[in-house]
Scaffold this active site. Structure first.
Site, short mmCIF file in Angstrom:
data_model
loop_
_atom_site.label_atom_id
_atom_site.label_comp_id
_atom_site.label_asym_id
_atom_site.label_seq_id
_atom_site.Cartn_x
_atom_site.Cartn_y
_atom_site.Cartn_z
N TYR A 193 0.83 -1.20 0.00
CA TYR A 193 0.00 0.00 0.00
C TYR A 193 0.87 1.25 0.00
O TYR A 193 0.67 2.17 -0.82
CB TYR A 193 -0.91 0.01 1.23
CG TYR A 193 -1.72 1.28 1.36
CD1 TYR A 193 -2.86 1.49 0.60
CD2 TYR A 193 -1.33 2.29 2.23
CE1 TYR A 193 -3.60 2.65 0.70
CE2 TYR A 193 -2.07 3.46 2.35
CZ TYR A 193 -3.19 3.63 1.59
OH TYR A 193 -3.91 4.80 1.69
N LYS A 197 1.27 4.22 -2.92
CA LYS A 197 1.05 5.65 -2.70
C LYS A 197 2.32 6.45 -3.00
O LYS A 197 2.25 7.60 -3.45
CB LYS A 197 0.56 5.90 -1.28
CG LYS A 197 -0.82 5.30 -1.02
CD LYS A 197 -1.85 5.78 -2.04
CE LYS A 197 -3.22 5.22 -1.83
NZ LYS A 197 -4.20 5.68 -2.83
#
Length: 241
Positions: A193, A197
């Protein structure tokens, strides 16, 4: 299932096509910075909760038309009604899972249309957990939604914008993009994750530099690591938006 777009006739309230403004003071930067003030049409992904919901309702209050994208039809219906009350020029709902190539293709096709002035890439999935233990299929889904879909929708929207002399893309990232070497507690275990990002941040900065001096704007918003899916009644399925 095909969706319908309903735009209000002059002097009449807008209507919503189902399935198929001015920023308030102290909005915390949620209202987008675009290269123009006149309302247009915006695609908002991950619109059914949290930041996507806030973008949608605040754009509606500024008189924008909205193409709302999310997985949950019932939440899109609720949002569509609220956006119309806020003053949206028209609403189109697209029920789509951006981790599905077929669904992503439908949304990409819509984002490429010449009436789109703004794309808000907010859809995301976290896939939190120890890297060596998280299901590999889930990690693939994280990349498909957070990286592939964001890139494809940006690529779909940007090429036609210069000829129209206006347009913007907003990519929603996270402060976890900058927290790679911090310990997992109290932060979540977040390898893929956070990496996705970090990609969103770097990717956004590069076309933003390429488009400097044009009327287009490409920008990234880094949301907080925790607790940003507010208010509570708009919270959805854990880990996805």
């Amino acid at each position: 299932m095909p969706s319908r777009f309903a735009r209000a006739p002059q002097g009449h309230p807008a209507q919503v096509g189902r399935r198929s403004g001015r920023a308030p003071p102290g909005d915390g930067g949620i209202t987008p910075t675009t290269s123009h003030d006149a309302p247009g049409t915006a695609v908002v992904t991950g619109a059914s909760s949290g930041i996507g919901w806030e973008y949608a309702t605040r754009l509606a209050a500024r008189g924008w038309g909205l193409v709302l994208v999310a997985r949950r039809a019932e939440r899109l219906d609720v949002l569509a009604e609220e956006a119309l009350k806020e003053g949206a020029a028209g609403i189109e709902t697209l029920v789509a899972d951006l981790g599905s190539p077929e669904d992503l293709s439908r949304v990409v096709e819509r984002a490429a249309d010449d009436d789109i002035d703004l794309v808000v890439n907010n859809a995301g999935i976290n896939g939190y957990g120890p890297f060596a233990e998280v299901d590999a299929g889930l990690l693939t889904r994280v990349l498909n939604v957070n990286v592939v879909a964001l890139t494809a929708l940006t690529r779909a929207a940007v090429p036609g914008m210069p000829a129209r002399g206006r347009g913007a893309v907003i990519n929603v990232a996270s402060l976890l993009a900058f927290a790679g070497d911090l310990p997992p507690d109290p932060l979540p275990r977040r390898a893929v994750y956070a990496g996705s990002k970090g990609y969103a941040v770097t990717f956004t900065r590069t076309p933003a530099a390429e488009l400097a001096g044009t009327p287009l704007r490409v920008q990234v918003v880094c949301r907080r690591a925790h607790g940003d899916r507010v208010p509570p009644r708009r919270r959805g399925h854990p880990g996805e938006r």
